[in-house]
Design a protein around this motif. Structure first.
Motif, PDB file in Angstrom:
ATOM      1  N   LEU A   1       0.880  -1.176  -0.571  1.00 20.80           N
ATOM      2  CA  LEU A   1      -0.133   0.117   0.044  1.00 20.80           C
ATOM      3  C   LEU A   1       1.101   0.937  -0.109  1.00 20.80           C
ATOM      4  O   LEU A   1       0.886   2.574   0.621  1.00 20.80           O
ATOM      5  N   HIS A   2       1.980   1.215  -0.888  1.00 22.65           N
ATOM      6  CA  HIS A   2       3.211   1.715  -0.540  1.00 22.65           C
ATOM      7  C   HIS A   2       2.377   3.008  -2.033  1.00 22.65           C
ATOM      8  O   HIS A   2       3.420   4.025  -1.461  1.00 22.65           O
ATOM      9  N   MET A   3       1.769   2.550  -3.066  1.00 16.48           N
ATOM     10  CA  MET A   3       1.799   3.924  -4.346  1.00 16.48           C
ATOM     11  C   MET A   3       2.237   5.705  -3.747  1.00 16.48           C
ATOM     12  O   MET A   3       2.283   6.399  -4.349  1.00 16.48           O
ATOM     13  N   TRP A   4       1.489   5.248  -2.977  1.00 18.24           N
ATOM     14  CA  TRP A   4       1.156   7.428  -2.479  1.00 18.24           C
ATOM     15  C   TRP A   4       2.452   8.175  -2.193  1.00 18.24           C
ATOM     16  O   TRP A   4       2.458   8.564  -2.400  1.00 18.24           O
ATOM     17  N   LEU A   5       3.619   7.296  -1.843  1.00 13.37           N
ATOM     18  CA  LEU A   5       4.365   7.784  -0.921  1.00 13.37           C
ATOM     19  C   LEU A   5       5.721   8.305  -1.590  1.00 13.37           C
ATOM     20  O   LEU A   5       5.666   9.670  -1.676  1.00 13.37           O
ATOM     21  N   MET A   6       5.546   7.490  -2.798  1.00 13.63           N
ATOM     22  CA  MET A   6       6.941   8.309  -3.838  1.00 13.63           C
ATOM     23  C   MET A   6       6.316   9.922  -4.408  1.00 13.63           C
ATOM     24  O   MET A   6       7.252  10.210  -4.716  1.00 13.63           O
ATOM     25  N   PRO A   7       5.356   9.578  -4.842  1.00 13.12           N
ATOM     26  CA  PRO A   7       5.327  10.987  -5.839  1.00 13.12           C
ATOM     27  C   PRO A   7       4.499  11.865  -4.834  1.00 13.12           C
ATOM     28  O   PRO A   7       4.892  13.290  -4.994  1.00 13.12           O
ATOM     29  N   ALA A   8       4.707  11.630  -3.854  1.00 15.22           N
ATOM     30  CA  ALA A   8       3.230  12.563  -2.205  1.00 15.22           C
ATOM     31  C   ALA A   8       5.269  13.730  -1.896  1.00 15.22           C
ATOM     32  O   ALA A   8       4.924  14.688  -2.305  1.00 15.22           O
ATOM     33  N   HIS A   9       6.143  12.062  -1.836  1.00 15.44           N
ATOM     34  CA  HIS A   9       7.179  13.129  -1.409  1.00 15.44           C
ATOM     35  C   HIS A   9       8.238  13.219  -2.448  1.00 15.44           C
ATOM     36  O   HIS A   9       8.720  14.558  -1.545  1.00 15.44           O
ATOM     37  N   SER A  10       8.091  13.081  -2.898  1.00 12.16           N
ATOM     38  CA  SER A  10       8.908  14.137  -4.283  1.00 12.16           C
ATOM     39  C   SER A  10       9.205  14.768  -5.034  1.00 12.16           C
ATOM     40  O   SER A  10       9.677  15.834  -4.969  1.00 12.16           O
ATOM     41  N   ASN A  11       7.675  15.463  -4.703  1.00 11.47           N
ATOM     42  CA  ASN A  11       7.223  16.475  -4.889  1.00 11.47           C
ATOM     43  C   ASN A  11       6.907  17.887  -4.251  1.00 11.47           C
ATOM     44  O   ASN A  11       6.275  19.077  -4.807  1.00 11.47           O
ATOM     45  N   ALA A  12       6.508  17.850  -2.995  1.00 12.27           N
ATOM     46  CA  ALA A  12       6.509  18.181  -2.034  1.00 12.27           C
ATOM     47  C   ALA A  12       7.593  19.472  -1.510  1.00 12.27           C
ATOM     48  O   ALA A  12       9.031  19.096  -1.566  1.00 12.27           O
ATOM     49  N   PRO A  13       7.757  19.711  -0.927  1.00 13.19           N
ATOM     50  CA  PRO A  13       8.575  20.911  -1.191  1.00 13.19           C
ATOM     51  C   PRO A  13       9.499  20.467   0.054  1.00 13.19           C
ATOM     52  O   PRO A  13       9.502  19.543   0.770  1.00 13.19           O
ATOM     53  N   ALA A  14      11.088  20.456   0.028  1.00 12.75           N
ATOM     54  CA  ALA A  14      11.975  19.930   0.583  1.00 12.75           C
ATOM     55  C   ALA A  14      11.532  19.461   2.702  1.00 12.75           C
ATOM     56  O   ALA A  14      11.607  18.885   3.096  1.00 12.75           O
ATOM     57  N   PRO A  15      11.366  20.509   3.033  1.00 16.61           N
ATOM     58  CA  PRO A  15      11.208  20.359   4.729  1.00 16.61           C
ATOM     59  C   PRO A  15      10.006  19.844   4.634  1.00 16.61           C
ATOM     60  O   PRO A  15       9.324  19.330   5.584  1.00 16.61           O
ATOM     61  N   ALA A  16       8.282  19.966   4.309  1.00 11.74           N
ATOM     62  CA  ALA A  16       7.739  19.477   4.248  1.00 11.74           C
ATOM     63  C   ALA A  16       7.923  17.297   3.335  1.00 11.74           C
ATOM     64  O   ALA A  16       8.042  16.930   4.219  1.00 11.74           O
ATOM     65  N   SER A  17       9.282  17.617   2.575  1.00 12.02           N
ATOM     66  CA  SER A  17       9.363  15.893   2.262  1.00 12.02           C
ATOM     67  C   SER A  17      10.122  15.620   3.478  1.00 12.02           C
ATOM     68  O   SER A  17       9.668  14.468   4.032  1.00 12.02           O
ATOM     69  N   ALA A  18      11.135  16.362   4.118  1.00 12.60           N
ATOM     70  CA  ALA A  18      11.751  15.603   4.661  1.00 12.60           C
ATOM     71  C   ALA A  18      10.740  15.123   6.068  1.00 12.60           C
ATOM     72  O   ALA A  18      11.208  14.454   6.712  1.00 12.60           O
ATOM     73  N   ALA A  19       9.879  16.128   6.877  1.00 11.67           N
ATOM     74  CA  ALA A  19       8.877  16.181   8.051  1.00 11.67           C
ATOM     75  C   ALA A  19       8.242  14.814   7.465  1.00 11.67           C
ATOM     76  O   ALA A  19       7.985  13.730   8.138  1.00 11.67           O
TER      77      ALA A  19
END
Length: 487
Positions: free
Chosen positions: A222-240
Motif C-alpha cells: 500500500l505504498h503507491m502514494w509515498l514516492m510522488p507525494a514525497h518527491s513533489n513536496a517542498p523539501a522541508p515538508a518532504s523531510a517531515a
C-alpha cells in the motif's frame, strides 16, 4: 511540572500554529522558531522525566478515563518525541529561507507544519484508540496540503492520491476500533490489551487496524502514494513526511501489536507481517536504483527502510532474538529519521541551487555544494549501515537478533537491503563527484544556498554518528515501560 510537560509537548506547537495564523508570519517571522524552541524544551523535560522516574501519565483537566484524555509517555514514546523535536527544530530553521527563496506561501506552510508537529506529539502520547484515530486524521489533513504546496499538476495529483488512500486507511482503522469497543467496552490501550482474547472477533479488528495503518504508513503493497507525494513536496515538508509522518503509522503498528494484540502474535502471524517488511526492503531498494531524480531515489529508499521496522514482529516471539530485535528496530527508527530528513534537506539545497534534481544534471556538483554533498554522503552511509553511524548499530542489533534466534531469512534480507542501499547511494554520489563533460555548463549553480540551509542538514546527520558512538542513553531509555521480556 513533572507531568505538565506532556500536555505542553502537544499544546505548544498547536497554540503557536494558532498565533501564526492570527498574527501572520510576515508580521512576526520569529514566532514559529519561538514555538519550536519552547516545544523542544517541553519534550526535553518529558525525556528527562521518563529517564529518571519511568513512564509518565497525565490526565487532561484532572479527568480520569474514560471521560478524560490520558497522555502517556514511556521509553519508546519519549525517544520518538525526542527525534520529532530535533527534526522539527531543523525543519523550522531550514524552511524559512527555503520557502522565501522558492516563492512558496509561508502563511500556509507554518500553521500546517506546526499543527502537524502537535499531532505527531499527540500520536506518540495518546493512550486511547479513539484519540489515536483523531491524531491520525489530523496528520492526514495537514500532510496532504503540505504535499500539494507546489500547486502544479504532479503535486496536486500526488496529494489527492495520498488523501484517498489515507482516508480509506482511516475507515479501516475506525471499523477495527469499533469492533474492539463492542467486544471490550473500553478504548484505553492497556485495558483493551487485558480484555481481548485470541478469537475471530479480535483477529478481524487487528486485521482492519493493521491494514489501515499500513495504508497511512505506505507499507508495501500500500505504498503507491509515498514516492510522488514525497518527491513533489517542498523539501522541508518532504523531510517531515518521510522522517516523521510515515513513521508514526508504523510506530502505532508496533505499539498495538506489542501492547494490545500480543495474544494474536503467533509465529505464523509474525512471519506474515515480517514478509511484507522484507518485500518492502527489496522492492523499495530496487526501485530506488532505477529513478532518474534524487528526491525519487530518497523517497523509494524510505519505503525500503520502513520495511525493517516490521522485522521486529517475527523475531519478538523468539526469546533468543527478542531483545536485540526490539533495540535494533527502535534504534533504526531514530537513525533513519535523522538520516532521511537530512537527505531530503540536502536534496532541497540542490533543487534550490540548480532548479532541478535530475541525477545526470548533478555531474561536477561537489565543488559548488561541498557541505551539501558531504551531508548527503553521510546520510547514505547510515542508510547502508556503515560504521560508526547509528544506522550501522541498528542493523547490527537486528542482524544479531536474527542470527541468535536462527532467523536466517531475515538476516539475508538485512544484509541484502544494505548492499542495495549502497548501490543506489553510490550511484548518486558517483554522479555528484564526477567531472562534468567538456562544454557541460548546466551544473553551475544558478542560486546561492544560504549558509543556514547547508549547516542545518549537516548538524542533523551528525546526530546519527553521535548515536553510533554512544548508544547507552537511548537504549537505557527504551527499557522504561517496555513490554515484559524486552527489558
Amino acid at each position: 511540572m513533572a507531568t505538565l510537560s506532556l500536555p505542553l509537548a502537544f499544546f505548544l506547537p498547536l497554540f503557536t500554529a494558532l498565533a501564526v495564523f492570527l498574527v501572520r508570519a510576515r508580521r512576526a517571522p520569529w514566532l514559529p522558531l519561538l514555538g519550536a524552541v519552547a516545544t523542544v524544551a517541553a519534550v526535553a523535560d518529558v525525556v528527562r522525566q521518563v529517564a529518571e522516574n519511568g513512564p509518565q501519565v497525565h490526565h487532561l483537566g484532572g479527568w480520569q478515563p474514560p471521560l478524560g484524555v490520558e497522555l502517556y509517555a514511556d521509553g519508546l514514546s519519549a525517544l520518538m518525541l525526542g527525534m520529532t523535536a530535533l527534526v522539527g527544530l531543523a525543519v523550522t530553521l531550514y524552511a524559512a529561507p527555503y520557502l522565501r527563496g522558492k516563492g512558496y506561501n509561508t502563511e500556509l506552510f507554518w500553521p500546517l507544519w506546526l499543527v502537524q508537529w502537535a499531532t505527531l506529539n499527540g500520536t506518540f502520547l495518546s493512550a486511547d484508540l479513539f484519540n489515536l484515530y483523531v491524531m491520525l486524521e489530523l496528520l492526514t489533513l495537514t500532510a496532504a496540503p503540505l504535499a500539494a504546496m507546489a500547486g502544479d499538476r504532479p503535486s496536486l495529483g500526488a496529494a489527492m492520491r495520498y488523501l484517498l488512500l489515507a482516508l480509506l486507511g482511516s475507515l479501516a482503522y475506525l471499523l477495527g476500533v469499533a469492533l474492539l469497543y463492542g467486544g471490550t467496552g473500553t478504548l484505553h490501550l492497556r485495558e483493551v490489551g487485558e480484555l481481548v482474547g485470541a478469537d475471530a472477533h479480535t483477529a478481524v479488528a487487528a486485521a482492519l487496524i493493521t491494514a489501515g495503518l499500513f495504508a497511512k504508513a505506505a507499507v508495501f503493497p500500500l505504498h503507491m502514494w509515498l514516492m510522488p507525494a514525497h518527491s513533489n513536496a517542498p523539501a522541508p515538508a518532504s523531510a517531515a513526511l518521510s522522517a516523521l509522518v510515515a513513521k508514526a503509522g508504523l510506530y502505532l503498528v508496533l505499539r498495538l501489536w506489542l501492547w494490545v494484540f500480543p495474544v494474536l502474535l503467533s509465529t505464523y502471524m509474525g512471519w506474515l507481517i515480517g514478509a511484507l517488511g522484507a518485500l518492502a526492503v527489496l522492492y523499495g531498494s530496487l526501485q530506488a536504483l532505477r529513478q532518474p531524480r534524487l528526491k525519487q531515489v530518497i523517497a523509494y529508499s524510505t519505503i525500503a527502510q520502513l520495511g525493517y521496522l516490521l522485522l521486529l514482529l517475527p523475531m519478538v516471539v523468539i526469546p533468543a532474538a527478542a531483545v536485540h530485535a526490539w533495540q535494533g528496530v527502535a534504534y533504526h527508527a531514530l537513525a533513519h529519521g535523522f538520516a532521511k530528513s537530512a537527505a531530503f534537506l540536502a536534496a532541497g539545497n540542490m533543487l534550490y541551487s540548480l532548479g532541478h534534481d535530475r541525477l545526470e544534471g548533478l555531474r561536477g556538483l561537489t565543488p559548488y555544494l561541498s557541505i551539501t554533498v558531504l551531508t548527503l554522503g553521510l546520510a547514505f552511509a547510515s542508510l547502508m549501515a556503515l560504521p560508526p553511524s547509528g544506522g550501522f548499530l541498528a542493523k547490527w542489533l537486528l542482524l544479531s537478533g536474527a542470527i541468535s534466534g536462527g532467523q536466517w531469512p531475515w538476516a539475508v534480507v538485512i544484509i541484502l537491503g544494505s548492499v542495495l542501499a549502497a548501490a543506489y547511494a553510490f550511484r548518486v554520489l558517483a554522479v555528484a563527484h564526477a567531472a562534468p563533460p567538456a562544454g557541460y555548463t548546466e551544473v553551475r549553480p544558478a542560486q546561492r544556498v544560504p549558509r543556514i540551509m547547508e549547516w542545518v542538514p549537516l548538524l542533523l546527520v551528525l546526530i546519527v554518528y553521535a548515536m553510533g558512538v554512544s548508544a547507552m542513553p537511548a537504549l537505557g531509555l527504551l527499557e522504561q515501560g517496555a513490554p515484559e521480556g524486552l527489558q
